[in-house]
Scaffold this motif. Structure first.
Motif, short mmCIF file in Angstrom:
data_model
loop_
_atom_site.label_atom_id
_atom_site.label_comp_id
_atom_site.label_asym_id
_atom_site.label_seq_id
_atom_site.Cartn_x
_atom_site.Cartn_y
_atom_site.Cartn_z
N ARG A 28 0.82 -1.22 0.00
CA ARG A 28 0.00 0.00 0.00
C ARG A 28 0.85 1.27 0.00
NH1 ARG A 28 -4.95 -1.37 4.26
NH2 ARG A 28 -6.31 -2.37 2.72
N SER A 67 -7.46 1.95 3.61
CA SER A 67 -6.93 1.74 2.25
C SER A 67 -5.45 2.06 2.16
CB SER A 67 -7.70 2.63 1.26
OG SER A 67 -7.53 4.00 1.58
N TRP A 68 -4.85 2.53 3.29
CA TRP A 68 -3.45 2.97 3.18
C TRP A 68 -2.56 2.53 4.34
CZ3 TRP A 68 -1.47 7.06 6.45
CH2 TRP A 68 -2.42 7.64 7.30
#
Length: 268
Positions: free
Chosen positions: A20, A103-104
């Protein structure tokens, strides 16, 4: 000692997570930044995750940084802190929280699955993996830039850095001088008092107010679980399910052995 000359131990089967990590800056005028949170995460709570979101908002609005990644670094079992569950469970819970709610964010198990490592060494490890080995990140124009590594911590942890004899001066200078930190306000902690004695590194210390107060802590969650109380909506749902399925935190922990002689202190 530089990160190029420091030798890092490598746990069996270990690989540094980069799935990521943002490879290209969206804004070439910004400096790439990675946030690293060191702590017990026993268990990880929504506040741990929320700290990263507050830091990202702060970086976007108040600094010239662009955050390209965030990492949770659970402490080793050798830290011997009360309430410290095994590294296997803590890393699993952090992975569930990061992968299913963000998401990160990523979880780096390097610190967890070996002997105790000081925070200064952990930050050097990230510097080595992201800049020395991975090579930094690129701009839209193709320029390669080194990534700034910053410690992300709560004001309760940074307050210990002002207490004489808790952290070594060499480690403080390395952490706050070479890297710097984002400090998120924690309920019940005085932000100004937390940085007393750290004036020489003040330019590298970024203070982030908590606009919506949240005093959830791993300690309180463990107490709830031992009393048979619900912890849903205090922790990510997959973490609650994991705790229930594995019967975690239902019994008192054994009396911990003394911590390592290092003066380093880890957060929850």
């Amino acid at each position: 000692m530089t990160t190029q000359t420091r030798r890092f131990t490598i746990p069996e089967g270990y690989s540094f997570p980069i799935h990521r990590l943002q490879r290209v800056l969206r804004d070439s005028s910004k400096q790439p930044l990675v946030l690293v949170a060191c702590g017990s995460f026993s268990p990880i709570t929504y506040l741990h995750l929320r700290m990263f979101e507050m830091a990202r908002d702060y970086a976007r609005q108040q600094t010239d940084y662009e955050i390209v990644g965030g990492y949770l670094s659970p402490v080793s079992d050798m830290y011997k802190k009360p309430g410290l569950l095994s590294a296997k469970h803590r890393v699993n819970m952090c992975n569930l929280a990061a992968e299913q709610t963000s998401s990160w964010l990523m979880v780096d198990p390097w610190e967890a699955f070996q002997s105790y490592q000081r925070t200064a060494v952990v930050l050097d490890h990230f510097e080595h993996e992201i800049n020395d080995k991975f090579g930094g990140v690129a701009t839209l124009e193709g320029e390669i830039r080194p990534v700034k590594i910053l410690l992300l911590a709560g004001s309760d942890l940074i307050a210990t850095m002002s207490e004489p004899g808790v952290w070594s001066q060499a480690d403080l200078d390395h952490i706050l001088g070479k890297y710097g930190c984002f400090i998120v306000e924690r309920a019940g902690s005085d932000m100004d008092q937390a940085t007393d004695g750290l004036a020489r590194w003040r330019p590298n210390i970024h203070m982030i107010p908590q606009l919506i107060q949240n005093d959830v802590s791993s300690t309180k969650v463990r107490l709830f679980l031992k009393r048979g109380l619900s912890v849903r909506y205090l922790l990510p749902s997959p973490v609650v399910t994991y705790i229930e399925e594995n019967g975690l935190y239902t019994e008192d922990n054994p009396t911990p052995s003394p911590r390592p002689s290092s003066s380093d202190v880890k957060g929850e």
